[in-house]
Design an enzyme around this catalytic site. Structure first.
Site, PDB file in Angstrom:
ATOM      1  CB  THR A 172      -0.718  -0.050   1.145  1.00 50.27           C
ATOM      2  OG1 THR A 172      -1.712  -1.036   1.042  1.00 50.27           O
ATOM      3  CG2 THR A 172      -1.479   1.268   1.490  1.00 50.27           C
ATOM      4  CG  ASP A 232      -6.379   0.676   6.762  1.00 54.40           C
ATOM      5  OD1 ASP A 232      -6.336  -0.262   5.985  1.00 54.40           O
ATOM      6  OD2 ASP A 232      -5.722   1.251   7.349  1.00 54.40           O
TER       7      ASP A 232
HETATM    8  N1  ASP Z   1      -4.080  -1.383   5.126  1.00 60.26           N
HETATM    9  C1  ASP Z   1      -4.318  -2.175   3.814  1.00 60.26           C
HETATM   10  C2  ASP Z   1      -5.490  -2.750   3.850  1.00 60.26           C
HETATM   11  O1  ASP Z   1      -6.208  -3.528   4.697  1.00 60.26           O
HETATM   12  C3  ASP Z   1      -3.360  -3.113   3.457  1.00 60.26           C
HETATM   13  C4  ASP Z   1      -1.803  -2.606   3.430  1.00 60.26           C
HETATM   14  O2  ASP Z   1      -1.613  -1.312   4.215  1.00 60.26           O
HETATM   15  O3  ASP Z   1      -0.955  -3.244   2.740  1.00 60.26           O
HETATM   16  O4  ASP Z   1      -6.580  -2.741   2.769  1.00 60.26           O
END
Ligand code: ASP
Length: 315
Positions: free
Chosen positions: A182, A213
């Site tokens: 991300t 999130d």
């Molecule tokens: N927080 C992101 C999600 O849960 C994933 C990530 O940060 O890699 O969609």
């Protein structure tokens, strides 16, 4: 003089030096440097924090190494569904999109929602239709296809497991590739305005329709000139339950904690209590920056007008 600063992240998780080849490590560093340079230039030219973070995120979305835009992971159905959000700390305006497909740069669509719709959050087909209406660039499925992400997904698609891009739950041994993530950016501009944004493909093998999130204002993304701008990365479900980004803001506003101290409480105490792996980046309106994580690594970089800068991956 008002200090300006930019912080970016490229995801958190089990990122270990022993799993990384020198070439790959360098590719990540170059990718982060490009995004940092482009975003920082906007700030140097007295551009806004909102423009700076968008510029940086577009570059990360276009880089196949990161789990956002082009490099997004596969859902349980073998497709990419992306989430993104952006928030302006000066006006408290925000725009977010979830479960969108074939949008080349999800962050541009989130910004379009913030600036040119009467809404804050659009999802699925409605968001895609809005992209078409606003002339936001689309890209075919092939653009989002990458062999390593496909292999990553194939290894767990017949199970109910889903994984953080950099961390594998239950099927560690099956997933060799744990090194993508991300993306997010936060900035404080030369007028002391701050902004935050996050863009993601989510978690590998997530159920279709699952929203993480990242696009939820207050959970994965938040900005308020009074306190801080935050972008999170990690196991989204725990960040949602913790309302993580807004909690940092609350600790600053109501308890008078510094940016760094507030982020440490949320990442090292509150998220840990829920088994929430990941981290976050932040700025405040004085241009102070912080990068805090409880995982083995987090792709991260920052630069400020005092002449400080750093790019780092591991603890
Ligand atoms: N927080 C992101 C999600 O849960 C994933 C990530 O940060 O890699 O969609």
């Amino acid at each position: 003089m008002q200090q300006f600063s930019l912080v970016i992240h490229g995801g958190a998780g089990t990122i270990l030096k022993e799993d990384m080849s020198p070439a790959l490590e360098q590719a990540y560093q170059v990718g982060m440097q490009e995004a940092l340079d482009a975003g920082y230039k906007v700030l140097q030219n007295e551009g806004s924090a909102v423009d700076a973070i968008q510029t940086a995120i577009v570059i990360l979305e276009n880089n196949i190494l990161f789990n956002a835009g082009r490099g997004s992971v596969f859902t349980k159905k073998g497709l990419q569904e992306m989430d993104a959000a952006i928030m302006d700390g000066a006006s408290l305006e925000a725009g977010a999109v979830a479960a969108i497909r074939n949008v080349k740069n999800p962050i541009k669509l989130a910004a379009e929602v913030m600036l040119n719709s009467n809404h804050v959050f659009l999802s699925g087909k409605g968001a895609n239709d809005f992209a078409i209406k606003q002339g936001v660039a689309l890209a075919p499925d092939e653009y989002f296809y990458s062999q390593f992400r496909y292999d990553q997904w194939k290894a767990i698609r017949d199970s109910d497991a889903y994984s953080l891009d950099h961390t594998n739950h239950h099927l560690e041994e099956l997933l060799k590739d744990k090194k993508f993530g991300t993306v997010g950016a936060v900035a404080c501009d030369s007028k002391g305005n701050i902004a935050g944004a996050t863009s993601t493909g989510g978690m590998t093998n997530k159920k279709y329709g699952r929203i993480g999130d990242s696009p939820l204002i207050g959970s994965g993304t938040y900005a308020n000139n009074k306190t801080c701008a935050i972008s999170c990365t990690g196991h989204g479900e725990m960040f949602i339950r913790s309302v993580a980004a807004y909690d940092v803001s609350c600790l600053m506003e109501y308890k008078g904690l510094s940016l760094q101290a507030a982020m440490e409480v949320v990442v090292h105490e509150k998220l840990i209590a829920l088994n929430g792996e990941g981290g976050m980046i932040g700025v405040d309106a004085a241009g102070n920056t912080a990068m805090v994580f409880n995982s083995a690594g987090m792709y991260r970089a920052f630069q400020n007008s005092n002449g400080d800068s750093a790019i780092a991956i591991y603890k």
